[in-house]
Scaffold this motif. Structure first.
Motif, mmCIF file in Angstrom:
data_model
loop_
_atom_site.group_PDB
_atom_site.id
_atom_site.type_symbol
_atom_site.label_atom_id
_atom_site.label_comp_id
_atom_site.label_asym_id
_atom_site.label_seq_id
_atom_site.Cartn_x
_atom_site.Cartn_y
_atom_site.Cartn_z
ATOM 1 N N UNK A 12 22.793 8.463 -15.428
ATOM 2 C CA UNK A 12 23.776 8.696 -16.491
ATOM 3 C C UNK A 12 23.854 10.174 -16.889
ATOM 4 N N UNK A 13 22.733 10.749 -17.286
ATOM 5 C CA UNK A 13 22.772 12.090 -17.854
ATOM 6 C C UNK A 13 23.046 13.176 -16.829
ATOM 7 N N UNK A 14 22.498 13.063 -15.648
ATOM 8 C CA UNK A 14 22.743 14.074 -14.623
ATOM 9 C C UNK A 14 24.223 14.135 -14.238
ATOM 10 N N UNK A 15 24.888 13.005 -13.996
ATOM 11 C CA UNK A 15 26.335 13.077 -13.719
ATOM 12 C C UNK A 15 27.141 13.644 -14.891
ATOM 13 N N UNK A 16 26.726 13.339 -16.107
ATOM 14 C CA UNK A 16 27.411 13.873 -17.291
ATOM 15 C C UNK A 16 27.308 15.391 -17.299
ATOM 16 N N UNK A 17 26.109 15.910 -17.126
ATOM 17 C CA UNK A 17 25.886 17.352 -17.175
ATOM 18 C C UNK A 17 26.628 18.063 -16.046
ATOM 19 N N UNK A 18 26.705 17.442 -14.902
ATOM 20 C CA UNK A 18 27.400 18.061 -13.770
ATOM 21 C C UNK A 18 28.881 18.295 -14.049
ATOM 22 N N UNK A 19 29.443 17.571 -15.000
ATOM 23 C CA UNK A 19 30.861 17.711 -15.342
ATOM 24 C C UNK A 19 31.109 18.730 -16.458
ATOM 25 N N UNK A 20 30.060 19.294 -17.025
ATOM 26 C CA UNK A 20 30.199 20.192 -18.171
ATOM 27 C C UNK A 20 30.435 21.635 -17.749
ATOM 28 N N UNK A 21 31.055 22.396 -18.651
ATOM 29 C CA UNK A 21 31.258 23.826 -18.417
ATOM 30 C C UNK A 21 29.961 24.581 -18.706
ATOM 31 N N UNK A 22 29.919 25.830 -18.302
ATOM 32 C CA UNK A 22 28.740 26.659 -18.574
ATOM 33 C C UNK A 22 28.540 26.839 -20.081
ATOM 34 N N UNK A 23 29.634 26.950 -20.829
ATOM 35 C CA UNK A 23 29.519 27.062 -22.284
ATOM 36 C C UNK A 23 28.916 25.813 -22.898
ATOM 37 N N UNK A 24 29.345 24.650 -22.420
ATOM 38 C CA UNK A 24 28.786 23.383 -22.900
ATOM 39 C C UNK A 24 27.287 23.332 -22.614
ATOM 40 N N UNK A 25 26.926 23.757 -21.428
ATOM 41 C CA UNK A 25 25.512 23.733 -21.024
ATOM 42 C C UNK A 25 24.677 24.686 -21.873
ATOM 43 N N UNK A 26 25.269 25.815 -22.238
ATOM 44 C CA UNK A 26 24.560 26.772 -23.097
ATOM 45 C C UNK A 26 24.263 26.144 -24.454
ATOM 46 N N UNK A 27 25.234 25.444 -25.007
ATOM 47 C CA UNK A 27 25.038 24.766 -26.294
ATOM 48 C C UNK A 27 23.913 23.735 -26.174
ATOM 49 N N UNK A 28 23.925 22.958 -25.099
ATOM 50 C CA UNK A 28 22.884 21.949 -24.889
ATOM 51 C C UNK A 28 21.517 22.604 -24.802
ATOM 52 N N UNK A 29 21.430 23.696 -24.078
ATOM 53 C CA UNK A 29 20.145 24.385 -23.920
ATOM 54 C C UNK A 29 19.618 24.900 -25.258
ATOM 55 N N UNK A 30 20.492 25.471 -26.061
ATOM 56 C CA UNK A 30 20.082 25.972 -27.379
ATOM 57 C C UNK A 30 19.612 24.819 -28.253
#
Length: 95
Positions: A12-30
């Protein structure tokens, strides 16, 4: 429980993250690396070093995808169970 989490992360989570933009991923990381489960939205925008409208767009995208939510006005938290653990464990995949 570890088997359940691993299946959740992979299926579930890996496919979700693969669809996100770099900005979205930055927010998740923070969010994943903050001590509190609920983070002030203003603090988050400062951490992104947002000089444009990118932060609100990323936050809205993550809310629409039900990855984060606003538990209180001006506050942000992960909406998905174990997503923080997933983000920390898979930091190299998210970054």
């Amino acid at each position: 429980m570890p088997s359940y989490q691993q299946q959740l992360f992979n299926n579930a989570y890996l496919p979700i993250v693969n669809e996100l933009t770099m900005g979205d991923r930055e927010v998740i990381e923070i969010l994943a690396h903050e001590m509190d489960n609920v983070v002030d939205e203003k603090f988050l925008k400062e951490q992104i070093n947002d000089t444009s409208s990118a932060a609100p767009v990323c936050l809205q995208h993550l809310v629409e995808n039900q990855i984060i939510h606003h538990p209180q006005p001006g506050k942000v938290a992960f909406a998905l169970p174990y997503f923080r653990e997933f983000a920390i464990k898979n930091e190299a995949l998210i970054a």
